[in-house]
Each structure stands twice: as C-alpha cells, then as structure tokens.
Design a protein around this motif. Structure first.
Motif, PDB file in Angstrom:
ATOM      1  N   LYS A  26       0.901  -1.105  -0.218  1.00 51.79           N
ATOM      2  CA  LYS A  26      -0.171  -0.007  -0.010  1.00 51.79           C
ATOM      3  C   LYS A  26       0.758   1.332   0.190  1.00 51.79           C
ATOM      4  O   LYS A  26       0.341   2.464   0.011  1.00 51.79           O
ATOM      5  CB  LYS A  26      -0.913   0.062   1.092  1.00 51.79           C
ATOM      6  CG  LYS A  26      -1.632  -1.039   1.245  1.00 51.79           C
ATOM      7  CD  LYS A  26      -3.275  -0.967   2.160  1.00 51.79           C
ATOM      8  CE  LYS A  26      -3.962  -1.888   2.044  1.00 51.79           C
ATOM      9  NZ  LYS A  26      -5.402  -1.544   2.212  1.00 51.79           N
ATOM     10  N   GLU A  28       3.802   4.306  -1.097  1.00 50.83           N
ATOM     11  CA  GLU A  28       4.314   4.749  -2.046  1.00 50.83           C
ATOM     12  C   GLU A  28       5.492   5.751  -1.467  1.00 50.83           C
ATOM     13  O   GLU A  28       5.487   6.603  -0.344  1.00 50.83           O
ATOM     14  CB  GLU A  28       3.160   5.997  -2.486  1.00 50.83           C
ATOM     15  CG  GLU A  28       3.771   6.878  -3.587  1.00 50.83           C
ATOM     16  CD  GLU A  28       2.703   7.898  -4.046  1.00 50.83           C
ATOM     17  OE1 GLU A  28       3.101   8.656  -5.147  1.00 50.83           O
ATOM     18  OE2 GLU A  28       1.636   7.925  -3.233  1.00 50.83           O
ATOM     19  N   ARG A  41       3.703   7.279   2.205  1.00 47.75           N
ATOM     20  CA  ARG A  41       2.302   7.531   2.361  1.00 47.75           C
ATOM     21  C   ARG A  41       1.585   6.380   1.693  1.00 47.75           C
ATOM     22  O   ARG A  41       1.989   5.830   0.830  1.00 47.75           O
ATOM     23  CB  ARG A  41       2.050   8.959   1.795  1.00 47.75           C
ATOM     24  CG  ARG A  41       1.963   9.091   0.323  1.00 47.75           C
ATOM     25  CD  ARG A  41       1.526  10.390   0.028  1.00 47.75           C
ATOM     26  NE  ARG A  41       2.052  10.742  -1.317  1.00 47.75           N
ATOM     27  CZ  ARG A  41       2.621  12.169  -1.630  1.00 47.75           C
ATOM     28  NH1 ARG A  41       2.467  12.865  -0.822  1.00 47.75           N
ATOM     29  NH2 ARG A  41       3.091  12.207  -2.787  1.00 47.75           N
ATOM     30  N   GLN A  42       0.314   6.343   2.283  1.00 46.32           N
ATOM     31  CA  GLN A  42      -0.405   5.365   1.804  1.00 46.32           C
ATOM     32  C   GLN A  42      -1.052   5.763   0.324  1.00 46.32           C
ATOM     33  O   GLN A  42      -0.976   7.183   0.075  1.00 46.32           O
ATOM     34  CB  GLN A  42      -1.655   5.173   2.627  1.00 46.32           C
ATOM     35  CG  GLN A  42      -2.523   3.741   2.259  1.00 46.32           C
ATOM     36  CD  GLN A  42      -3.435   3.760   3.335  1.00 46.32           C
ATOM     37  OE1 GLN A  42      -3.523   4.202   4.300  1.00 46.32           O
ATOM     38  NE2 GLN A  42      -4.239   2.560   3.171  1.00 46.32           N
ATOM     39  N   ARG A  43      -1.357   5.032  -0.543  1.00 40.60           N
ATOM     40  CA  ARG A  43      -1.685   5.497  -1.967  1.00 40.60           C
ATOM     41  C   ARG A  43      -2.691   6.187  -2.039  1.00 40.60           C
ATOM     42  O   ARG A  43      -3.172   7.268  -2.652  1.00 40.60           O
ATOM     43  CB  ARG A  43      -1.820   4.397  -2.984  1.00 40.60           C
ATOM     44  CG  ARG A  43      -0.363   3.644  -3.171  1.00 40.60           C
ATOM     45  CD  ARG A  43      -0.406   2.590  -4.381  1.00 40.60           C
ATOM     46  NE  ARG A  43       0.986   2.108  -4.582  1.00 40.60           N
ATOM     47  CZ  ARG A  43       1.576   1.013  -4.206  1.00 40.60           C
ATOM     48  NH1 ARG A  43       0.610   0.243  -3.408  1.00 40.60           N
ATOM     49  NH2 ARG A  43       2.549   0.608  -4.397  1.00 40.60           N
ATOM     50  N   ASN A  44      -3.617   6.161  -1.033  1.00 47.27           N
ATOM     51  CA  ASN A  44      -4.928   6.944  -1.026  1.00 47.27           C
ATOM     52  C   ASN A  44      -4.845   8.329  -0.047  1.00 47.27           C
ATOM     53  O   ASN A  44      -5.566   8.995  -0.026  1.00 47.27           O
ATOM     54  CB  ASN A  44      -6.196   6.116  -0.608  1.00 47.27           C
ATOM     55  CG  ASN A  44      -6.158   6.040   0.904  1.00 47.27           C
ATOM     56  OD1 ASN A  44      -5.174   6.124   1.689  1.00 47.27           O
ATOM     57  ND2 ASN A  44      -7.212   4.971   1.291  1.00 47.27           N
ATOM     58  N   GLY A  45      -3.554   8.246   0.300  1.00 46.16           N
ATOM     59  CA  GLY A  45      -3.041   9.559   1.132  1.00 46.16           C
ATOM     60  C   GLY A  45      -3.657   9.509   2.625  1.00 46.16           C
ATOM     61  O   GLY A  45      -3.238  10.625   3.231  1.00 46.16           O
ATOM     62  N   ASP A  46      -3.969   8.565   3.108  1.00 47.69           N
ATOM     63  CA  ASP A  46      -4.509   8.632   4.550  1.00 47.69           C
ATOM     64  C   ASP A  46      -3.604   8.449   5.778  1.00 47.69           C
ATOM     65  O   ASP A  46      -3.669   8.952   6.544  1.00 47.69           O
ATOM     66  CB  ASP A  46      -5.486   7.236   4.806  1.00 47.69           C
ATOM     67  CG  ASP A  46      -7.072   7.577   4.245  1.00 47.69           C
ATOM     68  OD1 ASP A  46      -7.250   8.660   3.734  1.00 47.69           O
ATOM     69  OD2 ASP A  46      -7.624   6.532   3.879  1.00 47.69           O
ATOM     70  N   ARG A  47      -2.487   7.632   5.267  1.00 45.21           N
ATOM     71  CA  ARG A  47      -1.502   7.450   6.378  1.00 45.21           C
ATOM     72  C   ARG A  47      -0.075   7.998   5.925  1.00 45.21           C
ATOM     73  O   ARG A  47       0.321   7.708   4.612  1.00 45.21           O
ATOM     74  CB  ARG A  47      -1.211   6.055   6.640  1.00 45.21           C
ATOM     75  CG  ARG A  47      -2.639   5.683   7.462  1.00 45.21           C
ATOM     76  CD  ARG A  47      -2.428   3.961   7.974  1.00 45.21           C
ATOM     77  NE  ARG A  47      -3.300   3.686   8.708  1.00 45.21           N
ATOM     78  CZ  ARG A  47      -3.452   2.420   9.215  1.00 45.21           C
ATOM     79  NH1 ARG A  47      -2.355   1.817   9.098  1.00 45.21           N
ATOM     80  NH2 ARG A  47      -4.515   2.222  10.105  1.00 45.21           N
ATOM     81  N   ARG A  48       0.734   8.149   6.656  1.00 42.08           N
ATOM     82  CA  ARG A  48       2.228   8.587   6.534  1.00 42.08           C
ATOM     83  C   ARG A  48       3.166   7.846   7.382  1.00 42.08           C
ATOM     84  O   ARG A  48       2.846   7.540   8.651  1.00 42.08           O
ATOM     85  CB  ARG A  48       2.346  10.095   6.435  1.00 42.08           C
ATOM     86  CG  ARG A  48       1.670  10.949   5.512  1.00 42.08           C
ATOM     87  CD  ARG A  48       1.718  12.141   5.802  1.00 42.08           C
ATOM     88  NE  ARG A  48       1.032  13.038   4.805  1.00 42.08           N
ATOM     89  CZ  ARG A  48       0.827  14.209   4.793  1.00 42.08           C
ATOM     90  NH1 ARG A  48       1.346  14.888   5.560  1.00 42.08           N
ATOM     91  NH2 ARG A  48       0.004  14.813   3.770  1.00 42.08           N
TER      92      ARG A  48
END
Length: 126
Positions: A26, A28, A41-48
């Motif tokens: 998941k 990037e 970061r998660q591909r959908n942008g929720d986590r770093r």
C-alpha cells in the motif's frame, strides 16, 4: 538470512516483516532524508510513515519531514538546508552511560557532599 531474522524479531531496528509487506502493498515512496530514513504515504493519502535507517528514534526526523509526518504541510519538503544556527542531530542519550547527570544528582560522578548546602536559610533573628 541475518536480514530476515532481524526484520522478524526486532521492531526497533529498521522495519519489521509486517511493515515491509504493508509498504510493498500500500505504500508509495515520498522521499529520503540526509540520514537515510525513507518516508512513505498510503496510495490514497490517509497514512504517512517512516522507515528508519538503523535504530528507530523519533528525534532523528528533521524539522521539514516532521511537519509533513504530522500533517502540518501537505507537500513533502524539498532539499532541506539547515540554517547556520541549527545544531546537528544528537541522539537521545537518556538511560545510557553518556546521559546528562547534572551537579547534585546522585548519579553524577562527583556528587556534592550534604554538609555544604546551596542556600542559606532565612532566620528571623536576622
């Protein structure tokens, strides 16, 4: 084989097997700092998250990346150039033999003798 065992049994040294799998599935890659820490970061942008190069110590994250990790800024930092007044990173030495032990501490190598107090108590006689 050593890398596999380190990732399997230690969480404080780099990444674990679970983190490696999560990152592969998941994550990037966003960037890397001067110490070799890698930021994802998660591909959908929720986590770093960060994968430390060596021991996991939060104080090793530079200020620009710290802001990004804590969602203070949306864009990851570019090439970070420290200002002339900024000191280089020093590891947290608490709990180690090199920890700071101020004068008067029972752990200081030359503790004060209790016969010499730091202050002179007030007395009403003056």
């Amino acid at each position: 084989m050593k890398t596999f065992l380190t990732e399997f049994f230690t969480w404080w040294n780099g990444q674990t097997m679970g983190t490696r799998f999560w990152t592969w599935r998941k994550g990037e890659l966003v960037g890397e700092d001067e110490q070799g820490n890698r930021y994802y970061r998660q591909r959908n942008g929720d986590r770093r998250w960060v994968i430390y190069n060596g021991l996991a110590e939060a104080s090793r994250i530079p200020p620009g990346w710290h802001s990004w990790m804590h969602y203070r800024v949306d864009e990851p930092p570019g090439d970070y150039k420290p200002r002339e007044w900024e000191k280089p990173h020093e590891p947290n030495l608490t709990g180690t033999p090199r920890a700071y032990r101020p004068p008067g501490s029972i752990l200081h190598r030359d503790p004060r003798t209790p016969a010499r107090p730091d202050y002179e108590p007030w007395s009403p006689e003056g």
